[in-house]
Design a protein around this motif. Structure first.
Motif, mmCIF file in Angstrom:
data_model
loop_
_atom_site.group_PDB
_atom_site.id
_atom_site.type_symbol
_atom_site.label_atom_id
_atom_site.label_comp_id
_atom_site.label_asym_id
_atom_site.label_seq_id
_atom_site.Cartn_x
_atom_site.Cartn_y
_atom_site.Cartn_z
ATOM 1 N N ASP A 6 0.810 -1.224 0.000
ATOM 2 C CA ASP A 6 0.000 0.000 0.000
ATOM 3 C C ASP A 6 0.839 1.268 0.000
ATOM 4 O O ASP A 6 0.361 2.327 -0.423
ATOM 5 C CB ASP A 6 -0.950 0.022 1.200
ATOM 6 N N ALA A 7 2.053 1.196 0.498
ATOM 7 C CA ALA A 7 2.951 2.362 0.556
ATOM 8 C C ALA A 7 4.373 1.847 0.713
ATOM 9 O O ALA A 7 4.590 0.707 1.123
ATOM 10 C CB ALA A 7 2.582 3.270 1.718
ATOM 11 N N ASP A 8 5.313 2.710 0.407
ATOM 12 C CA ASP A 8 6.711 2.382 0.661
ATOM 13 C C ASP A 8 7.054 2.941 2.044
ATOM 14 O O ASP A 8 7.262 4.143 2.206
ATOM 15 C CB ASP A 8 7.622 2.983 -0.405
ATOM 16 N N PHE A 9 7.083 2.055 3.025
ATOM 17 C CA PHE A 9 7.299 2.461 4.404
ATOM 18 C C PHE A 9 8.768 2.713 4.735
ATOM 19 O O PHE A 9 9.096 3.078 5.852
ATOM 20 C CB PHE A 9 6.726 1.400 5.351
ATOM 21 N N THR A 10 9.645 2.526 3.751
ATOM 22 C CA THR A 10 11.075 2.708 3.995
ATOM 23 C C THR A 10 11.562 4.110 3.672
ATOM 24 O O THR A 10 12.666 4.473 4.075
ATOM 25 C CB THR A 10 11.907 1.697 3.183
ATOM 26 N N ILE A 11 10.757 4.880 2.932
ATOM 27 C CA ILE A 11 11.205 6.216 2.563
ATOM 28 C C ILE A 11 10.602 7.261 3.509
ATOM 29 O O ILE A 11 9.511 7.067 4.037
ATOM 30 C CB ILE A 11 10.873 6.557 1.093
ATOM 31 N N PRO A 12 11.311 8.345 3.725
ATOM 32 C CA PRO A 12 10.794 9.395 4.608
ATOM 33 C C PRO A 12 9.468 9.942 4.107
ATOM 34 O O PRO A 12 9.245 10.046 2.904
ATOM 35 C CB PRO A 12 11.875 10.471 4.550
ATOM 36 N N GLY A 13 8.619 10.263 5.042
ATOM 37 C CA GLY A 13 7.345 10.861 4.680
ATOM 38 C C GLY A 13 6.206 10.310 5.520
ATOM 39 O O GLY A 13 6.430 9.604 6.512
ATOM 40 N N PRO A 14 4.993 10.621 5.129
ATOM 41 C CA PRO A 14 3.831 10.234 5.926
ATOM 42 C C PRO A 14 3.686 8.730 6.161
ATOM 43 O O PRO A 14 3.283 8.317 7.247
ATOM 44 C CB PRO A 14 2.652 10.774 5.116
ATOM 45 N N SER A 15 4.020 7.909 5.172
ATOM 46 C CA SER A 15 3.862 6.464 5.380
ATOM 47 C C SER A 15 4.850 5.942 6.428
ATOM 48 O O SER A 15 4.495 5.098 7.255
ATOM 49 C CB SER A 15 4.011 5.693 4.063
ATOM 50 N N ARG A 16 6.062 6.461 6.415
ATOM 51 C CA ARG A 16 7.040 6.045 7.431
ATOM 52 C C ARG A 16 6.621 6.559 8.818
ATOM 53 O O ARG A 16 6.725 5.848 9.813
ATOM 54 C CB ARG A 16 8.434 6.549 7.081
ATOM 55 N N PHE A 17 6.125 7.791 8.874
ATOM 56 C CA PHE A 17 5.615 8.321 10.139
ATOM 57 C C PHE A 17 4.437 7.476 10.624
ATOM 58 O O PHE A 17 4.318 7.194 11.819
ATOM 59 C CB PHE A 17 5.188 9.783 9.972
ATOM 60 N N TRP A 18 3.569 7.083 9.702
ATOM 61 C CA TRP A 18 2.433 6.221 10.045
ATOM 62 C C TRP A 18 2.931 4.934 10.712
ATOM 63 O O TRP A 18 2.418 4.528 11.749
ATOM 64 C CB TRP A 18 1.623 5.915 8.779
ATOM 65 N N LEU A 19 3.929 4.305 10.103
ATOM 66 C CA LEU A 19 4.490 3.066 10.646
ATOM 67 C C LEU A 19 5.106 3.304 12.027
ATOM 68 O O LEU A 19 4.908 2.518 12.956
ATOM 69 C CB LEU A 19 5.535 2.514 9.677
ATOM 70 N N PHE A 20 5.822 4.404 12.166
ATOM 71 C CA PHE A 20 6.434 4.750 13.447
ATOM 72 C C PHE A 20 5.360 4.974 14.519
ATOM 73 O O PHE A 20 5.512 4.562 15.669
ATOM 74 C CB PHE A 20 7.289 6.016 13.263
ATOM 75 N N THR A 21 4.258 5.594 14.135
ATOM 76 C CA THR A 21 3.167 5.843 15.075
ATOM 77 C C THR A 21 2.449 4.548 15.426
ATOM 78 O O THR A 21 1.987 4.371 16.563
ATOM 79 C CB THR A 21 2.203 6.900 14.506
ATOM 80 N N LEU A 22 2.378 3.614 14.489
ATOM 81 C CA LEU A 22 1.822 2.291 14.799
ATOM 82 C C LEU A 22 2.668 1.620 15.885
ATOM 83 O O LEU A 22 2.132 1.004 16.815
ATOM 84 C CB LEU A 22 1.778 1.439 13.533
ATOM 85 N N LYS A 23 3.980 1.779 15.789
ATOM 86 C CA LYS A 23 4.879 1.273 16.828
ATOM 87 C C LYS A 23 4.577 1.953 18.163
ATOM 88 O O LYS A 23 4.539 1.302 19.211
ATOM 89 C CB LYS A 23 6.332 1.513 16.432
ATOM 90 N N ALA A 24 4.365 3.261 18.136
ATOM 91 C CA ALA A 24 4.042 3.991 19.372
ATOM 92 C C ALA A 24 2.757 3.454 19.990
ATOM 93 O O ALA A 24 2.665 3.283 21.214
ATOM 94 C CB ALA A 24 3.915 5.480 19.087
#
Length: 161
Positions: free
Chosen positions: A98-116
């Protein structure tokens, strides 16, 4: 490490923070807890599409043990990042392509927030939700770029008590 103005900010958020948000963050630095909360909430409410203040606010609440508030802010951050990344607003429905979670931006922040949210769930004693979040993180981030292994270890440790 400065997640707002340094390399880490670009790696996580994928862009610059508006000057007005930086000014609110500067106001929060060194202030008492009320000043910090007021400045960060002002940033989130005034710039609802700007991701860094959400991070600072959910981290602020989590560090104070205000886990309900931290979860509320992180959930809002997840929704904002999902819209910006053009992914499903239901984290359960998000798939690896659905997104490239490895590049900087909203999708990576989304993944980081899922971790939070997984971390907050562990701290709140909600083991079932934490397990689901970690399973989703493992599926979306098989190389563990955001460091969910720390949350997983905490969950394992809390289960052995």
């Amino acid at each position: 490490m400065n997640l707002i103005t340094g390399i880490e900010s670009t790696d996580l958020f994928g862009g610059n923070v508006p000057a007005a948000v930086l000014q609110l963050i500067d106001t929060a630095r060194g202030g008492d807890d009320e000043d910090v909360a007021a400045a960060l909430w002002t940033a989130v409410l005034t710039y609802p599409r700007c991701l860094p203040p959400y991070y600072l606010l959910y981290k602020f609440h989590a560090n104070r043990g205000e886990l309900g508030e931290a979860q509320e802010v992180a959930t809002k951050a997840l929704a904002v990042a999902a819209r910006q990344a053009s992914i499903d607003s239901n984290w359960c429905a998000v798939q690896p392509g659905d997104a490239d979670f490895t590049i900087p931006g909203p999708s990576r922040f989304w993944l980081f927030t899922l971790k939070a949210l997984a971390f907050i769930s562990v701290r709140r004693g909600n083991r079932a939700v934490a397990l689901k979040l970690i399973a989703k993180l493992r599926k979306l981030d098989p190389t563990d770029c955001v460091g969910f292994d720390v949350v997983e270890a905490l969950l394992t440790q809390s289960g052995s008590r």
